[in-house]
Design a protein around this motif. Structure first.
Motif, mmCIF file in Angstrom:
data_model
loop_
_atom_site.group_PDB
_atom_site.id
_atom_site.type_symbol
_atom_site.label_atom_id
_atom_site.label_comp_id
_atom_site.label_asym_id
_atom_site.label_seq_id
_atom_site.Cartn_x
_atom_site.Cartn_y
_atom_site.Cartn_z
ATOM 1 N N ASP A 54 102.765 -37.633 10.878
ATOM 2 C CA ASP A 54 103.479 -39.099 10.243
ATOM 3 C C ASP A 54 102.782 -40.486 10.896
ATOM 4 O O ASP A 54 103.374 -41.430 10.286
ATOM 5 C CB ASP A 54 104.615 -38.934 11.140
ATOM 6 C CG ASP A 54 104.893 -38.598 12.650
ATOM 7 O OD1 ASP A 54 103.945 -37.735 13.038
ATOM 8 O OD2 ASP A 54 105.458 -39.326 13.470
ATOM 9 N N THR A 55 101.944 -40.229 11.659
ATOM 10 C CA THR A 55 101.104 -41.417 12.021
ATOM 11 C C THR A 55 99.901 -41.857 11.183
ATOM 12 O O THR A 55 99.226 -42.788 11.322
ATOM 13 C CB THR A 55 100.501 -41.412 13.415
ATOM 14 O OG1 THR A 55 99.573 -40.292 13.396
ATOM 15 C CG2 THR A 55 101.764 -40.871 14.470
ATOM 16 N N LEU A 56 99.644 -40.854 10.353
ATOM 17 C CA LEU A 56 98.545 -41.144 9.179
ATOM 18 C C LEU A 56 98.999 -41.996 8.156
ATOM 19 O O LEU A 56 100.114 -41.720 7.500
ATOM 20 C CB LEU A 56 98.099 -40.024 8.915
ATOM 21 C CG LEU A 56 97.391 -38.978 10.264
ATOM 22 C CD1 LEU A 56 96.622 -37.608 9.725
ATOM 23 C CD2 LEU A 56 96.337 -39.797 10.952
ATOM 24 N N GLU A 57 98.242 -42.499 7.141
ATOM 25 C CA GLU A 57 98.257 -43.151 5.992
ATOM 26 C C GLU A 57 99.014 -42.044 5.023
ATOM 27 O O GLU A 57 98.453 -41.036 4.840
ATOM 28 C CB GLU A 57 97.099 -43.758 5.296
ATOM 29 C CG GLU A 57 96.443 -44.746 5.989
ATOM 30 C CD GLU A 57 95.087 -45.344 5.433
ATOM 31 O OE1 GLU A 57 94.957 -45.163 4.198
ATOM 32 O OE2 GLU A 57 94.205 -45.851 5.976
ATOM 33 N N PRO A 58 99.934 -42.392 4.195
ATOM 34 C CA PRO A 58 100.695 -41.690 3.475
ATOM 35 C C PRO A 58 100.025 -41.220 2.132
ATOM 36 O O PRO A 58 100.239 -40.202 1.461
ATOM 37 C CB PRO A 58 101.924 -42.623 2.909
ATOM 38 C CG PRO A 58 102.144 -43.476 3.938
ATOM 39 C CD PRO A 58 100.641 -43.641 4.621
ATOM 40 N N LYS A 59 98.819 -42.109 1.926
ATOM 41 C CA LYS A 59 98.055 -41.708 0.628
ATOM 42 C C LYS A 59 97.018 -40.582 1.087
ATOM 43 O O LYS A 59 96.385 -40.097 0.118
ATOM 44 C CB LYS A 59 97.177 -42.892 0.228
ATOM 45 C CG LYS A 59 98.083 -44.070 -0.212
ATOM 46 C CD LYS A 59 97.039 -45.118 -0.745
ATOM 47 C CE LYS A 59 96.851 -46.106 0.455
ATOM 48 N NZ LYS A 59 96.205 -47.535 0.062
ATOM 49 N N LEU A 60 96.798 -40.158 2.345
ATOM 50 C CA LEU A 60 95.792 -39.061 2.685
ATOM 51 C C LEU A 60 96.176 -37.864 2.058
ATOM 52 O O LEU A 60 97.435 -37.298 1.957
ATOM 53 C CB LEU A 60 95.917 -38.831 4.216
ATOM 54 C CG LEU A 60 94.890 -39.639 4.929
ATOM 55 C CD1 LEU A 60 95.124 -39.345 6.484
ATOM 56 C CD2 LEU A 60 93.543 -39.571 4.423
ATOM 57 N N PRO A 61 95.211 -37.084 1.243
ATOM 58 C CA PRO A 61 95.702 -35.817 0.641
ATOM 59 C C PRO A 61 96.305 -34.664 1.623
ATOM 60 O O PRO A 61 96.788 -33.780 1.168
ATOM 61 C CB PRO A 61 94.295 -35.222 -0.076
ATOM 62 C CG PRO A 61 93.266 -36.027 0.703
ATOM 63 C CD PRO A 61 93.891 -37.343 1.319
ATOM 64 N N LEU A 62 95.963 -35.154 2.854
ATOM 65 C CA LEU A 62 96.457 -33.844 3.792
ATOM 66 C C LEU A 62 97.947 -33.595 3.787
ATOM 67 O O LEU A 62 98.594 -32.827 4.166
ATOM 68 C CB LEU A 62 96.177 -34.266 5.128
ATOM 69 C CG LEU A 62 94.567 -34.435 5.462
ATOM 70 C CD1 LEU A 62 94.333 -34.743 6.828
ATOM 71 C CD2 LEU A 62 93.848 -33.106 5.164
ATOM 72 N N HIS A 63 98.748 -34.784 3.405
ATOM 73 C CA HIS A 63 100.282 -34.544 3.389
ATOM 74 C C HIS A 63 100.704 -33.528 2.420
ATOM 75 O O HIS A 63 101.683 -32.829 2.463
ATOM 76 C CB HIS A 63 100.571 -35.924 3.121
ATOM 77 C CG HIS A 63 100.605 -37.075 4.056
ATOM 78 N ND1 HIS A 63 101.468 -37.023 4.941
ATOM 79 C CD2 HIS A 63 99.912 -37.856 4.380
ATOM 80 C CE1 HIS A 63 101.182 -38.241 6.040
ATOM 81 N NE2 HIS A 63 100.022 -38.646 5.409
ATOM 82 N N ALA A 64 99.891 -33.266 1.246
ATOM 83 C CA ALA A 64 100.254 -32.428 0.280
ATOM 84 C C ALA A 64 100.073 -31.130 1.014
ATOM 85 O O ALA A 64 100.692 -29.951 0.295
ATOM 86 C CB ALA A 64 99.589 -32.404 -1.072
ATOM 87 N N SER A 65 99.180 -30.823 1.842
ATOM 88 C CA SER A 65 98.892 -29.445 2.409
ATOM 89 C C SER A 65 99.673 -28.917 3.892
ATOM 90 O O SER A 65 99.495 -27.998 4.290
ATOM 91 C CB SER A 65 97.437 -29.357 2.751
ATOM 92 O OG SER A 65 96.847 -29.645 1.651
ATOM 93 N N TYR A 66 100.522 -30.079 4.191
ATOM 94 C CA TYR A 66 101.300 -29.993 5.683
ATOM 95 C C TYR A 66 102.527 -29.320 5.434
ATOM 96 O O TYR A 66 103.210 -29.463 4.387
ATOM 97 C CB TYR A 66 101.352 -31.501 5.927
ATOM 98 C CG TYR A 66 102.051 -31.497 7.199
ATOM 99 C CD1 TYR A 66 101.336 -31.019 8.463
ATOM 100 C CD2 TYR A 66 103.126 -32.019 7.484
ATOM 101 C CE1 TYR A 66 101.796 -31.293 9.775
ATOM 102 C CE2 TYR A 66 103.950 -32.126 8.904
ATOM 103 C CZ TYR A 66 103.154 -31.632 9.747
ATOM 104 O OH TYR A 66 103.950 -31.717 11.076
ATOM 105 N N HIS A 67 102.671 -28.342 6.472
ATOM 106 C CA HIS A 67 104.127 -27.676 6.491
ATOM 107 C C HIS A 67 104.744 -27.656 7.642
ATOM 108 O O HIS A 67 105.794 -26.802 7.701
ATOM 109 C CB HIS A 67 103.576 -26.019 6.393
ATOM 110 C CG HIS A 67 102.709 -25.694 5.228
ATOM 111 N ND1 HIS A 67 103.311 -25.836 3.792
ATOM 112 C CD2 HIS A 67 101.412 -25.153 4.929
ATOM 113 C CE1 HIS A 67 102.282 -25.171 2.972
ATOM 114 N NE2 HIS A 67 101.138 -25.123 3.716
#
Length: 197
Positions: A54-67
């Motif tokens: 939640d501290t990282l930029e929302p545009k990072l592709p990692l958000h789509a892989s996060y569970h």
């Protein structure tokens, strides 16, 4: 740091395996890790669990892989049901390998792909017990290779687990502590006896 073998009795194989997983911190103190995982995510399916996203930029592709977060048996079951577990040390680790993922992933019998550190060969044999990378590009290539080479991946994962169960359990760690304390306790006695003689 080490692994508790009794955990193995509580792990459950799921019908489908994860390809590549990472479980751990995803914060501003993990800039190299964020870059690495972002590159992996652009090349391969990756599943992520951890804290700090939640501290990282929302545009990072990692958000789509996060569970979400995973702790305790949930975390061990994720690692157990993965073909590859990725490891990347926090920035302040410098040239030294020593975090929990080294033992958690190998302990459950999953192939660990980790960043190379100067002392890694004292813990595991690179290329036969764990796989080590020196760059993000190399890590991407190694993930590609070991996802495509099942028998090799399983053989290295088994060897890594055997090493952990032989040398990196908490029983061994406690024996190491006992040895250190015993050596330290003997030193003051010798020094005191010379002083009082």
């Amino acid at each position: 740091l080490g692994f508790e073998p009794r955990l193995l009795a509580y792990l459950k194989k799921e019908e489908s395996q994860y390809q590549t997983v990472f479980v751990g911190g995803l914060t501003a103190q993990h800039t190299e890790r964020i870059e690495l995982l972002s590159q992996i995510a652009s090349a391969h399916p990756i599943d992520l669990w951890g804290y700090g996203i939640d501290t990282l930029e929302p545009k990072l592709p990692l958000h789509a892989s996060y569970h979400g977060q995973a702790w305790g048996l949930d975390m061990y079951n994720i690692l157990y049901n993965a073909k590859i577990a990725l490891n990347n040390h926090i920035n302040v680790a410098g040239p030294f390998a020593n975090n929990m993922r080294l033992y958690e992933a190998t302990g459950v019998g999953t192939l660990l792909i980790t960043d190379y550190k100067d002392n890694l060969p004292t813990l595991f044999e690179p290329d036969s017990e764990v796989i080590a990378y020196n760059s993000t590009q190399e890590c991407v290539e190694l993930v590609t290779y070991y996802l495509a080479h099942e028998e090799e991946r399983q053989a290295i994962a088994r060897a890594g687990q055997q090493r952990t169960l032989r040398e990196h359990t908490y029983l061994q760690r406690m024996q190491e502590r006992v040895d250190i304390v015993e050596r330290q306790l003997l030193r003051p006695r010798r020094a005191a006896s010379k002083f009082f003689l």
